[in-house]
Enzyme design. Structure first.
Site, PDB file in Angstrom:
ATOM      1  N   ASP A   1     -22.511-116.110  71.743  1.00 31.21           N
ATOM      2  CA  ASP A   1     -23.666-116.641  72.455  1.00 31.21           C
ATOM      3  C   ASP A   1     -23.161-117.566  73.553  1.00 31.21           C
ATOM      4  O   ASP A   1     -21.950-117.717  73.745  1.00 31.21           O
ATOM      5  CB  ASP A   1     -24.622-117.367  71.501  1.00 31.21           C
ATOM      6  CG  ASP A   1     -23.929-118.518  70.774  1.00 31.21           C
ATOM      7  OD1 ASP A   1     -22.767-118.842  71.108  1.00 31.21           O
ATOM      8  OD2 ASP A   1     -24.543-119.111  69.874  1.00 31.21           O
TER       9      ASP A   1
ATOM     10  N   ASP B   1     -23.741-121.473  75.177  1.00 33.18           N
ATOM     11  CA  ASP B   1     -24.318-122.802  74.944  1.00 33.18           C
ATOM     12  C   ASP B   1     -24.186-123.659  76.194  1.00 33.18           C
ATOM     13  O   ASP B   1     -23.108-123.736  76.796  1.00 33.18           O
ATOM     14  CB  ASP B   1     -23.606-123.504  73.778  1.00 33.18           C
ATOM     15  CG  ASP B   1     -23.687-122.714  72.486  1.00 33.18           C
ATOM     16  OD1 ASP B   1     -24.735-122.098  72.250  1.00 33.18           O
ATOM     17  OD2 ASP B   1     -22.703-122.723  71.726  1.00 33.18           O
TER      18      ASP B   1
ATOM     19  N   ASP C   1     -28.349-120.983  74.105  1.00 29.39           N
ATOM     20  CA  ASP C   1     -28.856-122.237  73.561  1.00 29.39           C
ATOM     21  C   ASP C   1     -28.794-123.315  74.634  1.00 29.39           C
ATOM     22  O   ASP C   1     -27.745-123.523  75.263  1.00 29.39           O
ATOM     23  CB  ASP C   1     -28.030-122.694  72.353  1.00 29.39           C
ATOM     24  CG  ASP C   1     -28.177-121.770  71.154  1.00 29.39           C
ATOM     25  OD1 ASP C   1     -29.127-120.956  71.164  1.00 29.39           O
ATOM     26  OD2 ASP C   1     -27.353-121.846  70.232  1.00 29.39           O
TER      27      ASP C   1
END
Length: 497
Positions: free
Chosen positions: A316, A318, A421
């Site tokens: 992912d 961030d 995120d």
């Protein structure tokens, strides 16, 4: 006498077919020339013919890796080519790869004489870095064996056992040499008797019977499959298993019982389990910075996580957001999310408010639990819509934003779902947030443990508290945090253990 093919099942990789055997040379009758890999690249290693498994790798990533391999002088051909000697995959089990090869016309894959080597993506990565085919050795799967045991312990709620295996894998990963004998591990920290026994089995036999039992167990396979779904933890996965669910297809039948987060995670399962390239993270970063600048000029956006540690790929992306004027960051996240959503960038998002407790609660900070307290920043867990072209992001008043009503898994498309995120930190807490969100998880855990037991301090992503003196210690940078702990500064790229 021919021996049956032994295939090992490693996490986030595939089984390796008879690692001890050299790649079988092709019979003269199969020496007919295949289609040229590319007129633009010269083949420097004709004895090695690669096949990249598109399943879970994705078409765009496969195309990128194919070009990279050809630039390095490797020949890359399709699965149905009889010249293929090395099959490279990521995120599939050995059985899945064998079945995939059979569907592509390799019906003789079970025969030892004709079986190409089924390889973990780590072999490919190392070969690309070395610009030559590296030898296939146990080091390509030693870490995976220990990580499998760590996962199995985590799935069963044994966190101490999981941590022990994870630490052992981290130590092996950091070694500057190739482990060839188990005796080399005796002087190393964090490698217990159980881990040494598994390593010895792998080095001597090419596999660990215990690890193989775990990997072939129905519960492990189901738990691993379910916990890779966005929004699904061990508790939920275990409940699903107890209810008799085993596959993603089973979950599709029970779709109404899934939360919105889990539904979108299931819908974009393949994308969200395909590694994110650094170029993709940077492309998303440009859009996030544009959104933040539109909403609050002067605010900063910092890429954290594995990418800040120098890793080329991640699961992912961030971002840590702050503003040099304390308090200006309040309310920023909702504006940024609204801007991104209107531009058609978001497939899904879920926001969480700041729940950080009052710093004046000294009793809490003096307790034993303070050192491990999770951070409580305002944040947004989202899924971005990233275009396939390098650096391109699908935007435009939501017009190009895919709809679940018009798209289904497996359908042709020109975009990719990526987990992102967004975390907002007050400026005074930014150095601690940056340290915490850079990771790795094992590094952060050990750093906080050292702070607590050696320095009598409570460290988390918000601040550093001296338990005995009952004072909060401020820091303007990560370097100052290390100084307060009496440690030499460790740069992000050295925190991957």
């Amino acid at each position: 006498m021919n021996h049956p093919v032994q295939i090992l099942d490693w996490p986030c990789s595939i089984k390796l077919a008879m690692m001890q055997l050299p790649v079988k040379k092709k019979h003269p009758r199969r020496q007919e020339p295949g289609p040229p890999a590319s007129l633009e690249f010269c083949v420097h290693f004709p004895e090695v013919v690669l096949c990249l498994v598109e399943k879970r790798m994705g078409a765009s990533r496969k195309a990128f890796l194919t070009t990279l391999a050809r630039q390095r002088g490797f020949c890359v051909e399709d699965a149905n080519s009889e010249r293929v000697t090395h099959v490279v995959s990521e995120g599939n089990s050995g059985d899945e790869v064998v079945e995939w090869l059979k569907k592509k016309g390799r019906h003789y894959i079970d025969a030892v004489a004709d079986c190409p080597a089924l390889l973990n993506i780590s072999w490919f990565t190392e070969s690309m870095s070395a610009e030559r085919p590296v030898p296939i050795e146990p080091r390509h799967y030693l870490l995976d064996a220990l990580q499998t045991m760590a996962e199995e312990a985590h799935f069963n709620g044994s966190e101490a056992r999981s941590l022990a295996f994870s630490r052992a894998a981290s130590v092996l990963k950091s070694l500057p040499w190739t482990v060839k004998r188990v005796q080399e591990l005796h002087s190393l920290p964090c490698i217990g008797e159980h881990s040494r026994r598994i390593v010895q089995e792998v080095l001597e036999d090419g596999a660990s019977a215990e690890v193989e039992r775990v990997q072939h167990s129905e519960r492990y396979q189901a738990m691993k499959l379910f916990t890779k779904i966005f929004g699904v933890g061990v508790k939920t996965a275990s409940r699903w298993y107890q209810e008799g669910l085993r596959t993603l297809a089973d979950l599709q039948v029970h779709h109404a019982k899934l939360s919105k987060e889990q539904q979108v995670g299931l819908l974009h399962y393949d994308d969200l389990n395909t590694p994110v390239e650094r170029s993709e993270a940077e492309a998303i970063g440009q859009v996030v910075r544009e959104a933040v600048e539109q909403c609050l000029p002067g605010a900063s956006v910092t890429l954290t996580g594995g990418f800040r540690r120098g890793k080329p790929t991640g699961h992912d992306v961030d971002f840590l957001v702050t503003h040099p004027t304390e308090g200006q960051e309040v309310g920023l996240l909702s504006k940024v999310i609204s801007w991104l959503d209107k531009q058609g960038c978001l497939l899904y998002y879920s926001s969480h408010r700041n729940t950080f407790l009052d710093l004046e609660d000294l009793e809490l900070w003096s307790s034993s639990s303070s050192a491990s307290m999770m951070d409580r920043f305002e944040r947004c867990f989202s899924i971005f819509c990233l275009g396939c072209l390098p650096g391109a992001l699908q935007r435009g008043a939501g017009a190009q934003k895919p709809s679940t009503a018009t798209w289904s898994p497996g359908a042709s498309r020109s975009w990719k779902a990526v987990r992102v995120d967004l975390v907002v930190s007050p400026y005074s807490q930014f150095p601690f947030a940056l340290l915490g969100w850079t990771g790795s998880r094992n590094f952060e855990r050990d750093l906080r443990r050292f702070s607590k037991h050696e320095k009598k301090m409570a460290l988390n992503s918000h601040t550093l508290y001296h338990v005995e003196q009952k004072i909060f210690l401020t820091a303007a940078s990560e370097e100052e945090i290390f100084q307060l702990l009496g440690l030499e500064y460790i740069p992000p790229e050295e925190r991957n253990a």
